[in-house]
Design an enzyme around this catalytic site. Structure first.
Site, PDB file in Angstrom:
ATOM      1  N   ARG A 108       0.423  -0.950   0.427  1.00 36.65           N
ATOM      2  CA  ARG A 108      -0.219   0.086   0.102  1.00 36.65           C
ATOM      3  C   ARG A 108       1.081   1.012   0.044  1.00 36.65           C
ATOM      4  NH1 ARG A 108      -4.482   0.860   4.156  1.00 36.65           N
ATOM      5  NH2 ARG A 108      -2.666   0.507   6.038  1.00 36.65           N
ATOM      6  N   THR A 112      -1.694   7.509  -0.209  1.00 37.96           N
ATOM      7  CA  THR A 112      -2.383   7.088  -0.837  1.00 37.96           C
ATOM      8  C   THR A 112      -3.463   6.315  -0.594  1.00 37.96           C
ATOM      9  OG1 THR A 112      -1.691   5.827  -2.424  1.00 37.96           O
ATOM     10  CG2 THR A 112      -1.533   8.729  -3.208  1.00 37.96           C
ATOM     11  N   ASP A 204       0.573  -3.646  12.431  1.00 37.41           N
ATOM     12  CA  ASP A 204       1.035  -3.872  11.076  1.00 37.41           C
ATOM     13  C   ASP A 204       1.384  -6.073  10.528  1.00 37.41           C
ATOM     14  OD1 ASP A 204       2.777  -4.882   8.883  1.00 37.41           O
ATOM     15  OD2 ASP A 204       2.532  -2.400   8.198  1.00 37.41           O
ATOM     16  N   ASP A 207       5.034  -6.481   9.333  1.00 31.14           N
ATOM     17  CA  ASP A 207       5.961  -6.489  10.597  1.00 31.14           C
ATOM     18  C   ASP A 207       5.978  -7.034  11.920  1.00 31.14           C
ATOM     19  OD1 ASP A 207       6.898  -4.204   8.853  1.00 31.14           O
ATOM     20  OD2 ASP A 207       5.827  -2.821   9.646  1.00 31.14           O
TER      21      ASP A 207
HETATM   22  C1  PRP Z   1      -1.569  -4.841   3.944  1.00 23.55           C
HETATM   23  C2  PRP Z   1      -1.642  -6.621   4.395  1.00 23.55           C
HETATM   24  C3  PRP Z   1      -2.876  -6.425   3.536  1.00 23.55           C
HETATM   25  C4  PRP Z   1      -3.163  -4.986   2.810  1.00 23.55           C
HETATM   26  C5  PRP Z   1      -4.396  -4.530   3.353  1.00 23.55           C
HETATM   27  O1  PRP Z   1      -0.118  -5.046   3.574  1.00 23.55           O
HETATM   28  O2  PRP Z   1      -0.996  -7.587   4.556  1.00 23.55           O
HETATM   29  O3  PRP Z   1      -2.169  -6.968   2.073  1.00 23.55           O
HETATM   30  O4  PRP Z   1      -2.059  -3.968   3.620  1.00 23.55           O
HETATM   31  O5  PRP Z   1      -4.770  -2.315   3.283  1.00 23.55           O
HETATM   32  P1  PRP Z   1      -6.004  -2.797   2.563  1.00 23.55           P
HETATM   33  O6  PRP Z   1      -7.469  -3.144   2.176  1.00 23.55           O
HETATM   34  O7  PRP Z   1      -6.046  -1.383   2.687  1.00 23.55           O
HETATM   35  O8  PRP Z   1      -5.311  -2.438   0.825  1.00 23.55           O
HETATM   36  P2  PRP Z   1       0.893  -3.474   2.966  1.00 23.55           P
HETATM   37  O9  PRP Z   1       0.779  -3.392   1.802  1.00 23.55           O
HETATM   38  O10 PRP Z   1       1.027  -3.523   4.596  1.00 23.55           O
HETATM   39  O11 PRP Z   1       2.024  -4.449   2.537  1.00 23.55           O
HETATM   40  P3  PRP Z   1       3.656  -5.643   3.083  1.00 23.55           P
HETATM   41  O12 PRP Z   1       2.096  -7.118   3.978  1.00 23.55           O
HETATM   42  O13 PRP Z   1       4.100  -5.923   2.676  1.00 23.55           O
HETATM   43  O14 PRP Z   1       3.537  -5.130   4.776  1.00 23.55           O
HETATM   44  N1  URA Z   2      -2.327  -3.823   6.749  1.00 18.16           N
HETATM   45  C1  URA Z   2      -1.899  -4.548   8.500  1.00 18.16           C
HETATM   46  O1  URA Z   2      -1.016  -4.823   8.334  1.00 18.16           O
HETATM   47  N2  URA Z   2      -2.657  -3.729   9.428  1.00 18.16           N
HETATM   48  C2  URA Z   2      -3.630  -3.117   9.419  1.00 18.16           C
HETATM   49  O2  URA Z   2      -4.266  -2.494   9.901  1.00 18.16           O
HETATM   50  C3  URA Z   2      -4.209  -2.317   8.339  1.00 18.16           C
HETATM   51  C4  URA Z   2      -3.260  -3.057   6.952  1.00 18.16           C
END
Ligand code: PRP
Ligand code: URA
Length: 213
Positions: A108, A112, A204, A207
């Site tokens: 994400r 945005t 997160d 993380d």
């Molecule tokens: C997180 C999560 C989803 C997304 C959800 O991933 O694992 O993929 O955010 O958010 P949304 O519904 O608003 O799209 P992130 O983009 O943080 O990537 P990561 O898994 O690499 O940490």
């Molecule tokens: N992605 C995450 O990992 N946590 C949240 O709360 C939203 C998006």
């Protein structure tokens, strides 16, 4: 939240108990990873009750031969949305040990909140399989919607999406954008904050799974 025919919120005592530990900021990375896997297995058991391809097999018991329903070989593919979806793959493999794995990389944009695609590798023949798309977090729904669109562009028609924690906004968005996709969420949370994080949520997920912060 509105009711949708294609959405199932689990709200199951066993899963809720595990989600409580998952949310806790003091839960270790190891325990977090194990809990995500366990919750995924419980959710997979229920979500695969329907839609799986069944065939009949002759089985010789010590007493006689019978016809037994079994799941068709190689009929399920699991697709994690990177990174955090990776934490759910083992939980699916507990029940579908030979399921092939596709990967969709999305992150994400922090400003945005729009998903950006950076990787996609899917098993050959995925269009004929039941695809179980997994990601622990369903926040705005942007990532799930894009991943589902991508699978549809590749010809997939049988898609289920499974998330551990969902925000009402995200669940509604995916349910309305993709009414043909069954959506399974273990726990429906309250809302998103101004940065797109789920409240109360668990922070997160990527993380916490991989120890990157
Ligand atoms: C997180 C999560 C989803 C997304 C959800 O991933 O694992 O993929 O955010 O958010 P949304 O519904 O608003 O799209 P992130 O983009 O943080 O990537 P990561 O898994 O690499 O940490
Ligand atoms: N992605 C995450 O990992 N946590 C949240 O709360 C939203 C998006």
């Amino acid at each position: 939240m509105k009711n949708f025919d294609n959405v199932k919120i689990f709200d199951h005592p066993l899963i809720n108990h595990k989600v409580a530990i998952l949310r806790d900021e003091n839960t270790s990375m190891k325990e977090f990873r194990e809990l995500i896997e366990e919750i995924t297995t419980l959710m997979t058991f229920e979500s695969m009750k329907e839609g799986v391809e069944i065939v009949e097999r002759q089985v010789k018991t010590p007493l006689e031969t019978c016809t037994q329903k079994v799941i068709k070989d190689d009929s399920v593919v699991v697709v994690p949305i990177l990174r955090a979806g990776l934490g759910m793959v083992n939980g699916v493999h507990v029940l579908f040990p030979s399921a092939k794995v596709g990967h969709i990389g999305l992150y994400r944009n922090e400003e945005t909140l729009e998903p950006c695609e950076y990787y996609c590798k899917l098993p050959v023949g995925i269009e004929d399989k039941l695809v179980l798309l997994v990601d622990p977090m369903l926040a705005t729904g942007g990532s799930a919607c894009d991943a589902i669109s991508l699978l549809k562009k590749r010809g997939c028609t049988k898609i289920k999406f499974m998330a551990v924690i969902g925000a009402p906004e995200g669940v509604e968005r995916v349910a309305e954008t993709h009414p043909d996709v069954s959506i399974y969420v273990s726990t429906l949370d309250r809302c998103l904050n101004e940065k797109g994080y789920i409240l109360p949520g668990l922070g997160d997920a990527g993380d916490r799974l991989f120890g990157t912060k």
